[in-house]
Design a protein around this motif. Structure first.
Motif, PDB file in Angstrom:
ATOM      1  N   GLU A  21       8.979  62.203  91.526  1.00 58.95           N
ATOM      2  CA  GLU A  21       7.913  62.195  92.536  1.00 58.95           C
ATOM      3  C   GLU A  21       7.414  63.616  92.807  1.00 58.95           C
ATOM      4  N   PHE A  28       1.351  61.460 100.650  1.00 59.80           N
ATOM      5  CA  PHE A  28       0.786  62.499  99.787  1.00 59.80           C
ATOM      6  C   PHE A  28      -0.702  62.246  99.531  1.00 59.80           C
ATOM      7  N   ILE A  29      -1.035  60.997  99.201  1.00 56.23           N
ATOM      8  CA  ILE A  29      -2.440  60.675  98.886  1.00 56.23           C
ATOM      9  C   ILE A  29      -3.318  60.874 100.125  1.00 56.23           C
ATOM     10  N   GLU A  58      10.677  52.536  93.887  1.00 56.79           N
ATOM     11  CA  GLU A  58       9.403  52.772  94.600  1.00 56.79           C
ATOM     12  C   GLU A  58       9.290  54.244  94.997  1.00 56.79           C
ATOM     13  N   PRO A  59       8.143  54.872  94.765  1.00 58.08           N
ATOM     14  CA  PRO A  59       7.991  56.260  95.226  1.00 58.08           C
ATOM     15  C   PRO A  59       8.044  56.324  96.752  1.00 58.08           C
ATOM     16  N   ARG A  60       8.673  57.376  97.270  1.00 55.50           N
ATOM     17  CA  ARG A  60       8.899  57.419  98.725  1.00 55.50           C
ATOM     18  C   ARG A  60       7.711  57.986  99.504  1.00 55.50           C
ATOM     19  N   ASN A  61       7.053  58.982  98.913  1.00 53.88           N
ATOM     20  CA  ASN A  61       6.022  59.701  99.687  1.00 53.88           C
ATOM     21  C   ASN A  61       4.608  59.509  99.155  1.00 53.88           C
ATOM     22  N   LYS A  62       4.394  58.454  98.423  1.00 55.29           N
ATOM     23  CA  LYS A  62       3.085  58.278  97.780  1.00 55.29           C
ATOM     24  C   LYS A  62       1.939  58.239  98.791  1.00 55.29           C
ATOM     25  N   TYR A  91      -1.379  57.537  90.439  1.00 54.27           N
ATOM     26  CA  TYR A  91      -0.137  58.124  90.942  1.00 54.27           C
ATOM     27  C   TYR A  91       1.062  57.321  90.424  1.00 54.27           C
TER      28      TYR A  91
END
Lengths: 238, 149
Positions: free
Chosen positions: B26, A22-23, A15-19, B8
């Motif tokens: 990322e 960031f969005i 899983e991406p950590r900072n998605k 994304y």
């Protein structure tokens, strides 16, 4: 397992950590409401545009082709306009007819937003067609603008009101069949009234006024009901 | 914005496939978006999606240039040796055996989730060439994975 499916599942990253962060923090131009409404134009079926154009063309040609008898011109409009209203009503209720409302509600835009956008697009389209016909009939026939508007809006608003009521109450294709039957009924009634049968025009005018007003009221009530019902259903505040 | 989150995820997935490191993937994903929005106002479907992948691909190449090594990290989540895990490992190994061009088409189509049109634009080849390369690559993968699938 098929190779395509295996390929898709074999490369599942962590899983991406900072998605979300960031969005949320990213500055990008968001879609404006007018852009959203315009983006919906391509999702309206081509037959709606074609039929609207055909109605307009027939109305224009009627002025030139049909002898200068005002009732014959209205007869043409009365036969066609209800179907324009039917097209609009079925287009607005398309999600319900095909049982897609839940799926559409779960997508990027809520269903009430999509229906609202469709109503705006179709409303503008129909308003343009009807206004053009009213102006053409008003100027090029002895009817006058007011009478032309009354005679053309009456079948339109009546069918709109009836179709929206039916499509709200009867889900699926059955609702469409009933609406089509009602449309044909209104169309034939228009033909009967404005055709060769001589009626007292004061009675016709009074009847049209009542029907048109009734159609407007019914349409407004139905649209309000559909939108508020859906908003409530999908947790959107009015 | 759900759309942006979905895009994304796809870019991140593609970058992870390329660099095999979630932190680097990322970082590259975010840099891709920043570069994209520095030049374009919004993402539309079609060529813009392919353009995003082109930026991501170039950034991955830059990443390797900086790193000067292609060593894989152990960033994949820990998997048990179930049949499913064996299949996944076999798919990854088989893909590594394809030539670079075919591997890239498969990566764009199945890992990146691009359409044929978008893949053609991102890879700089015709739609027909995408169809042909994809068909040949899938056939080769099936052959390499005989007995596993």
């Amino acid at each position: 397992m098929k190779i395509e499916k295996a390929l898709r599942s074999a490369f599942t990253p962590p899983e991406p950590r900072n998605k979300d962060k960031f969005i949320d923090s990213m500055r990008y131009p968001k879609l404006s409401y007018s852009e959203f409404v315009l983006s919906q134009i391509c999702y309206i079926r081509k037959r709606v545009w074609l039929f609207s154009a055909a109605v307009l063309l027939v109305a224009i040609s009627a002025v030139y082709v049909i002898p200068q008898n005002e009732m014959y011109i209205v007869w043409v409009a009365s036969a066609l306009i209800p179907f324009l209203a039917l097209m609009t009503a079925t287009e607005i209720s398309r999600s319900d007819i095909f049982g897609m409302s839940e799926i559409e509600a779960g997508c990027r835009y809520s269903l009430p937003q999509l229906i609202g956008a469709r109503m705006i697009i179709l409303g503008v389209c129909n308003f343009t067609v009807i206004s053009a016909i009213v102006v053409i009939f008003g100027f090029f026939s002895p009817l006058g603008i007011m009478k032309a508007a009354l005679y053309i809006l009456t079948p339109y608003m009546t069918v709109n009101g009836i179709s929206l009521l039916v499509l709200d109450k009867v889900i699926g294709l059955e609702g469409v069949y009933i609406s089509v039957a009602a449309t044909i009924g209104v169309s034939l009634a228009g033909v009967f009234i404005f055709g060769r049968v001589p009626f007292d025009m004061r009675f016709v005018n009074a009847l049209c006024t009542v029907l048109c007003a009734g159609g407007v009221i019914m349409t407004v009530i139905q649209i309000e009901k559909i939108m508020s019902g859906r908003n409530e259903c999908y947790g959107i505040k009015n | 914005m759900n759309d942006l989150a979905g895009i994304y995820d796809k870019i991140y997935r593609y970058c992870f496939y390329k660099v095999r490191n979630s932190v680097a993937a990322e970082d590259i994903t975010q840099e891709t978006f920043l570069k994209f929005f520095g030049q374009q106002s919004k993402i539309r479907r079609g060529e813009d999606m392919a353009y995003l992948y082109t930026i991501a691909k170039n950034l991955c190449v830059d990443y390797f240039r900086r790193k000067q090594t292609l060593e894989l990290t152990d960033d994949y989540p820990v998997e048990d040796f179930t049949e499913q895990s064996d299949i996944k490992a076999a798919v990854r190994n088989a893909l590594e055996k394809l030539d670079e061009r075919r591997r890239e088409i498969i990566a764009l189509r199945y890992i990146g989730g691009l359409s044929v049109n978008e893949t053609a634009f991102a890879a700089g080849i015709s739609r027909f060439a995408v169809y042909r390369l994809e068909r040949v690559a899938l056939k080769e993968l099936k052959k390499l994975m005989e007995g596993v699938l």
